[in-house]
Design a protein around this motif. Structure first.
Motif, mmCIF file in Angstrom:
data_model
loop_
_atom_site.group_PDB
_atom_site.id
_atom_site.type_symbol
_atom_site.label_atom_id
_atom_site.label_comp_id
_atom_site.label_asym_id
_atom_site.label_seq_id
_atom_site.Cartn_x
_atom_site.Cartn_y
_atom_site.Cartn_z
ATOM 1 N N GLN A 14 0.821 -1.198 0.000
ATOM 2 C CA GLN A 14 0.000 0.000 0.000
ATOM 3 C C GLN A 14 0.864 1.261 0.000
ATOM 4 N N GLU A 15 0.230 2.359 -0.349
ATOM 5 C CA GLU A 15 0.862 3.667 -0.186
ATOM 6 C C GLU A 15 0.849 4.011 1.297
ATOM 7 N N PHE A 16 1.963 4.477 1.803
ATOM 8 C CA PHE A 16 2.070 4.732 3.242
ATOM 9 C C PHE A 16 2.655 6.118 3.463
ATOM 10 N N GLU A 17 2.136 6.817 4.465
ATOM 11 C CA GLU A 17 2.581 8.179 4.771
ATOM 12 C C GLU A 17 2.762 8.324 6.271
ATOM 13 N N PHE A 18 3.842 8.986 6.665
ATOM 14 C CA PHE A 18 4.091 9.190 8.086
ATOM 15 C C PHE A 18 4.813 10.520 8.297
ATOM 16 N N SER A 19 4.778 10.999 9.534
ATOM 17 C CA SER A 19 5.452 12.241 9.898
ATOM 18 C C SER A 19 6.707 11.956 10.693
ATOM 19 N N PHE A 20 7.733 12.743 10.427
ATOM 20 C CA PHE A 20 8.964 12.705 11.212
ATOM 21 C C PHE A 20 9.223 14.106 11.731
ATOM 22 N N PHE A 21 9.613 14.191 13.016
ATOM 23 C CA PHE A 21 9.807 15.499 13.643
ATOM 24 C C PHE A 21 11.274 15.710 13.999
ATOM 25 N N TYR A 22 11.847 16.773 13.442
ATOM 26 C CA TYR A 22 13.178 17.207 13.862
ATOM 27 C C TYR A 22 13.028 18.027 15.142
ATOM 28 N N ASP A 23 13.922 17.827 16.075
ATOM 29 C CA ASP A 23 13.858 18.527 17.350
ATOM 30 C C ASP A 23 14.549 19.897 17.241
ATOM 31 N N GLN A 24 14.227 20.620 16.171
ATOM 32 C CA GLN A 24 14.783 21.955 15.972
ATOM 33 C C GLN A 24 14.028 22.636 14.842
ATOM 34 N N GLU A 25 14.178 23.958 14.772
ATOM 35 C CA GLU A 25 13.631 24.726 13.668
ATOM 36 C C GLU A 25 14.753 25.077 12.703
ATOM 37 N N PHE A 26 14.413 25.235 11.431
ATOM 38 C CA PHE A 26 15.392 25.566 10.411
ATOM 39 C C PHE A 26 15.045 26.901 9.773
ATOM 40 N N ASP A 27 16.047 27.549 9.217
ATOM 41 C CA ASP A 27 15.816 28.797 8.504
ATOM 42 C C ASP A 27 15.030 28.522 7.228
ATOM 43 N N PRO A 28 14.160 29.445 6.832
ATOM 44 C CA PRO A 28 13.441 29.282 5.553
ATOM 45 C C PRO A 28 14.431 29.115 4.399
ATOM 46 N N GLY A 29 14.107 28.215 3.490
ATOM 47 C CA GLY A 29 14.993 27.949 2.374
ATOM 48 C C GLY A 29 15.956 26.805 2.606
ATOM 49 N N THR A 30 15.999 26.303 3.850
ATOM 50 C CA THR A 30 16.866 25.160 4.146
ATOM 51 C C THR A 30 16.399 23.940 3.362
ATOM 52 N N VAL A 31 17.339 23.254 2.730
ATOM 53 C CA VAL A 31 17.026 22.040 1.969
ATOM 54 C C VAL A 31 17.445 20.826 2.787
ATOM 55 N N LEU A 32 16.506 19.936 3.051
ATOM 56 C CA LEU A 32 16.783 18.714 3.793
ATOM 57 C C LEU A 32 16.880 17.546 2.825
ATOM 58 N N ASP A 33 17.951 16.790 2.934
ATOM 59 C CA ASP A 33 18.133 15.584 2.129
ATOM 60 C C ASP A 33 17.709 14.373 2.954
ATOM 61 N N ILE A 34 16.794 13.601 2.426
ATOM 62 C CA ILE A 34 16.253 12.436 3.127
ATOM 63 C C ILE A 34 16.344 11.239 2.186
ATOM 64 N N SER A 35 16.717 10.101 2.730
ATOM 65 C CA SER A 35 16.837 8.921 1.871
ATOM 66 C C SER A 35 16.179 7.706 2.515
ATOM 67 N N ILE A 36 15.827 6.756 1.671
ATOM 68 C CA ILE A 36 15.264 5.480 2.096
ATOM 69 C C ILE A 36 16.187 4.377 1.595
ATOM 70 N N MET A 37 16.477 3.417 2.460
ATOM 71 C CA MET A 37 17.346 2.294 2.110
ATOM 72 C C MET A 37 16.620 0.983 2.333
ATOM 73 N N GLY A 38 16.914 0.015 1.493
ATOM 74 C CA GLY A 38 16.394 -1.324 1.702
ATOM 75 C C GLY A 38 17.157 -2.017 2.816
ATOM 76 N N ALA A 39 16.549 -3.025 3.408
ATOM 77 C CA ALA A 39 17.211 -3.782 4.478
ATOM 78 C C ALA A 39 16.566 -5.151 4.582
ATOM 79 N N ASP A 40 17.359 -6.147 4.963
ATOM 80 C CA ASP A 40 16.751 -7.419 5.324
ATOM 81 C C ASP A 40 16.403 -7.365 6.813
ATOM 82 N N GLN A 41 15.773 -8.401 7.324
ATOM 83 C CA GLN A 41 15.302 -8.359 8.707
ATOM 84 C C GLN A 41 16.454 -8.260 9.701
ATOM 85 N N THR A 42 17.566 -8.915 9.416
ATOM 86 C CA THR A 42 18.703 -8.887 10.336
ATOM 87 C C THR A 42 19.289 -7.492 10.451
ATOM 88 N N PHE A 43 19.484 -6.834 9.317
ATOM 89 C CA PHE A 43 20.027 -5.476 9.340
ATOM 90 C C PHE A 43 19.040 -4.509 9.982
#
Length: 297
Positions: A200-229
């Motif tokens: 399914q399509e899935f959506e969630f929120s993540f909260f940084y414990d800080q505020e950023f200046d307007p215009g800040t670019v955040l790089d976010i990535s997703i990685m595959g993993a097996d169950q052990t990793f």
């Protein structure tokens, strides 16, 4: 975590005039080899970005120390019905003396880089490290991942006003059990599995414990993993408090998939050396990484 540190600092300032200095003897930690062998693959690139970082574990509140090995080698083989049908190897060399960073040897007689095209087949990758007279081994298979559909900035808060919400949307691959590791930068990771959103399509929120200046670019990535990793990262994130990268200064001896096989007595069980206190730290994994960005308002 940052709030706890801030409160501790404020308390120290407020009560410094009436407190006695107390020296606490922290327990000495056994020095162990730490292997940062997480290889993040961009499938659009021709070769795997192989980089193995070796350090020695330190005591509490101290950084790990880079260490050099006698040799570092990655072998890979493909089997069909138990028969090896294809194999190869990559000899690694230290980028500079004492750096502890190993990459495919540029001075070898042949090209030691590993083609990304190999990942279309089911190769088993084996990392071999000879360090200070001992032999270490880790094995892994490549794990692909789905792309991130979108990342948007939210307006919600979790604990207070000094937070930044990002909303991540992706679609799970059906028919297989999937595990995902998100890297939000700043040493903050999140582990999730598709038990409740399979296919399914899935959506969630993540909260940084800080505020950023307007215009800040955040790089976010997703990685595959097996169950052990996935389990390994989950334990490491929990014990490190999301305050550092997973291979920086381990706060406990979380076992990874790297084993000391110097005294191996059974080729079928690589952790069968009857020495429970002799083991390194760290992990060896080859995973696909998909990146996305969000520009904050």
């Amino acid at each position: 975590m940052k709030r706890v540190v801030l409160l501790a600092v404020l308390s120290s300032i407020l009560f410094s005039g009436c407190e006695d200095v107390i020296e606490v003897d922290l327990p000495e930690q056994d020095t162990r080899l730490v292997v940062d062998g997480l290889i993040r693959v961009d499938t659009d690139q021709t070769y795997l970005p192989v980089e193995i970082k070796l350090t020695l574990s330190s005591n509490f509140f101290e950084e790990n120390v880079p260490t050099s090995a006698e040799s570092v080698l990655i072998m890979y083989e493909e089997t069909v019905d138990g028969i090896v049908v294809s194999q190869g190897s990559s000899s690694l060399a230290e980028t500079s003396p004492g750096s502890g960073i190993y990459v495919p040897d540029p001075n070898f007689s042949s090209d030691q880089r590993i083609p990304t095209s190999l990942l279309d087949r089911n190769f088993l990758f084996t990392l071999l490290i000879r360090h200070q007279g001992r032999l270490y081994l880790a094995q892994t298979r490549y794990v692909p991942v789905v792309p991130i559909n979108s990342i948007t900035q939210g307006t919600g808060t979790l604990f207070g006003d000094n937070e930044t919400e990002v909303i991540v949307n992706f679609t799970d691959q059906p028919e297989v059990d999937n595990f995902y590791i998100f890297d939000f930068g700043f040493g903050e990771y999140l582990v999730t599995e598709d038990e409740f959103y399979k296919g399914q399509e899935f959506e969630f929120s993540f909260f940084y414990d800080q505020e950023f200046d307007p215009g800040t670019v955040l790089d976010i990535s997703i990685m595959g993993a097996d169950q052990t990793f996935s389990n390994y990262m989950d334990q490491l994130i929990e014990q490190s408090g999301d305050s550092q990268g997973p291979f920086q200064t381990p706060v406990s001896t979380v076992r990874g998939n790297v084993f000391d096989v110097t005294d191996l007595d059974n080729i079928d069980v690589i952790d069968n050396v009857d020495q429970p206190e002799v083991f390194p730290l760290g992990y060896f994994a080859i995973v696909q990484e998909e990146k996305a960005q969000v520009t904050l308002n």
